[in-house]
Design an enzyme around this catalytic site. Sequence first.
Site, PDB file in Angstrom:
ATOM      1  CG  ASP A   1      10.278 120.982  75.552  1.00 57.03           C
ATOM      2  OD1 ASP A   1       9.485 120.250  74.934  1.00 57.03           O
ATOM      3  OD2 ASP A   1      10.917 121.908  75.015  1.00 57.03           O
TER       4      ASP A   1
ATOM      5  CG  ASP B   1       9.539 119.872  69.997  1.00 54.43           C
ATOM      6  OD1 ASP B   1      10.515 120.636  69.926  1.00 54.43           O
ATOM      7  OD2 ASP B   1       9.064 119.457  71.065  1.00 54.43           O
TER       8      ASP B   1
ATOM      9  CG  HIS C   1       6.619 117.922  74.266  1.00 49.89           C
ATOM     10  ND1 HIS C   1       7.776 118.088  73.518  1.00 49.89           N
ATOM     11  CD2 HIS C   1       6.303 116.606  74.153  1.00 49.89           C
ATOM     12  CE1 HIS C   1       8.129 116.929  72.999  1.00 49.89           C
ATOM     13  NE2 HIS C   1       7.263 116.005  73.365  1.00 49.89           N
TER      14      HIS C   1
ATOM     15  CG  HIS D   1       7.042 123.602  73.159  1.00 48.86           C
ATOM     16  ND1 HIS D   1       5.998 122.830  72.692  1.00 48.86           N
ATOM     17  CD2 HIS D   1       8.067 122.751  73.364  1.00 48.86           C
ATOM     18  CE1 HIS D   1       6.380 121.562  72.610  1.00 48.86           C
ATOM     19  NE2 HIS D   1       7.639 121.484  73.023  1.00 48.86           N
TER      20      HIS D   1
ATOM     21  CG  MET E   1       9.036 114.152  69.193  1.00 45.12           C
ATOM     22  SD  MET E   1       9.083 115.791  69.952  1.00 45.12           S
ATOM     23  CE  MET E   1      10.846 116.121  70.062  1.00 45.12           C
TER      24      MET E   1
ATOM     25  CB  SER F   1      11.256 125.008  73.159  1.00 46.25           C
ATOM     26  OG  SER F   1      11.791 124.262  74.244  1.00 46.25           O
TER      27      SER F   1
ATOM     28  CG  MET G   1      12.365 116.659  79.119  1.00 49.51           C
ATOM     29  SD  MET G   1      13.980 116.865  78.375  1.00 49.51           S
ATOM     30  CE  MET G   1      13.547 117.857  76.934  1.00 49.51           C
TER      31      MET G   1
ATOM     32  CG  MET H   1       9.133 114.676  76.000  1.00 54.05           C
ATOM     33  SD  MET H   1      10.490 115.770  75.532  1.00 54.05           S
ATOM     34  CE  MET H   1       9.858 117.315  76.174  1.00 54.05           C
TER      35      MET H   1
HETATM   36  C1  DX5 Z   1      13.332 118.278  72.719  1.00 58.20           C
HETATM   37  C2  DX5 Z   1      12.253 119.269  73.072  1.00 58.20           C
HETATM   38  C3  DX5 Z   1      12.238 120.469  72.181  1.00 58.20           C
HETATM   39  C4  DX5 Z   1      13.501 121.270  72.205  1.00 58.20           C
HETATM   40  C5  DX5 Z   1      13.689 121.838  70.856  1.00 58.20           C
HETATM   41  O1  DX5 Z   1      13.120 117.104  73.419  1.00 58.20           O
HETATM   42  O2  DX5 Z   1      10.970 118.652  72.993  1.00 58.20           O
HETATM   43  O3  DX5 Z   1      11.094 121.265  72.420  1.00 58.20           O
HETATM   44  O4  DX5 Z   1      13.497 122.308  73.146  1.00 58.20           O
HETATM   45  O5  DX5 Z   1      14.906 122.519  70.827  1.00 58.20           O
HETATM   46  P1  DX5 Z   1      15.572 122.993  69.468  1.00 58.20           P
HETATM   47  O6  DX5 Z   1      14.595 123.918  68.801  1.00 58.20           O
HETATM   48  O7  DX5 Z   1      16.804 123.662  69.942  1.00 58.20           O
HETATM   49  O8  DX5 Z   1      15.823 121.765  68.639  1.00 58.20           O
HETATM   50 ZN    ZN Z   2       9.042 119.907  73.009  1.00 52.58          ZN
END
Ligand code: DX5
Ligand code: ZN
Length: 218
Positions: free
Chosen positions: A35, A173, A66, A33, A137, A8, A37, A68
């Site tokens: 993320d 994740d 991903h 990956h 998650m 990620s 947000m 969010m």
């Molecule tokens: C959290 C993200 C993850 C995050 C995971 O909302 O979706 O992908 O980067 O990070 P670690 O592996 O540090 O928990």
């Molecule tokens: Zn993620």
Amino acid sequence: MSLKIAPSILSADFARLGQEVSDVMDAGGDWVHLDVMDGHFVPNITFGPPVVVALRPHSSAVFDCHLMIEPCDPYLEAFAKAGCDIITVHAEATKHLDRSLQAIRALGKKAGVSLNPGTPESAIEYVLDRLDLILVMSVNPGFGGQAFIPAVVEKVARIKRMIGNRPIHIEIDGGVTPETAPALVKAGADVLVAGSAVFKGGKAEYAANIAAIRKACT
Ligand code: DX5
Ligand code: ZN
């Protein structure tokens, strides 16, 4: 399905993201990956389609996006055009999950759905035939570096039973480390997202960090 590690980039150096993507994939990552947000569905803001466009030339690996964000439907086309290969939406972030998943496949992309820790797997029981991936998650989404929620292991086993012989990836994740990964794989996970566990220690450690997760699971 063979185990895949999806670093990620949330834990990467955002000032040199292109190089980070290429370095971490050279170090043995399988999928990138991403993320995304929005500061609304989750309490943090990261990046949108223009950053994905900029990163695309830095790796030919699968871009595992991903989302969010809520709503998600208005942005699916932009992420598809930006170069994402898999687009995952949250079951909690769309009013019409079946419609969102149909839209992703209509854009020619693989469709994923993500479940927050508090969302039961029954939320996706009626869309299994629309799915290429289930993203479970194991922390509350929004930040890297949070502690793994152990109840997720049993949830993964239930999801594995629920999907039967459908060719659906189970991706985990949050809080994935060499310590937490083995039970997840045993329960049926085949894709592990890892942010802090991969990027810790800087570029010189990426390969060893990825190898440590893989080794713990075999
Ligand atoms: C959290 C993200 C993850 C995050 C995971 O909302 O979706 O992908 O980067 O990070 P670690 O592996 O540090 O928990
Ligand atoms: Zn993620």
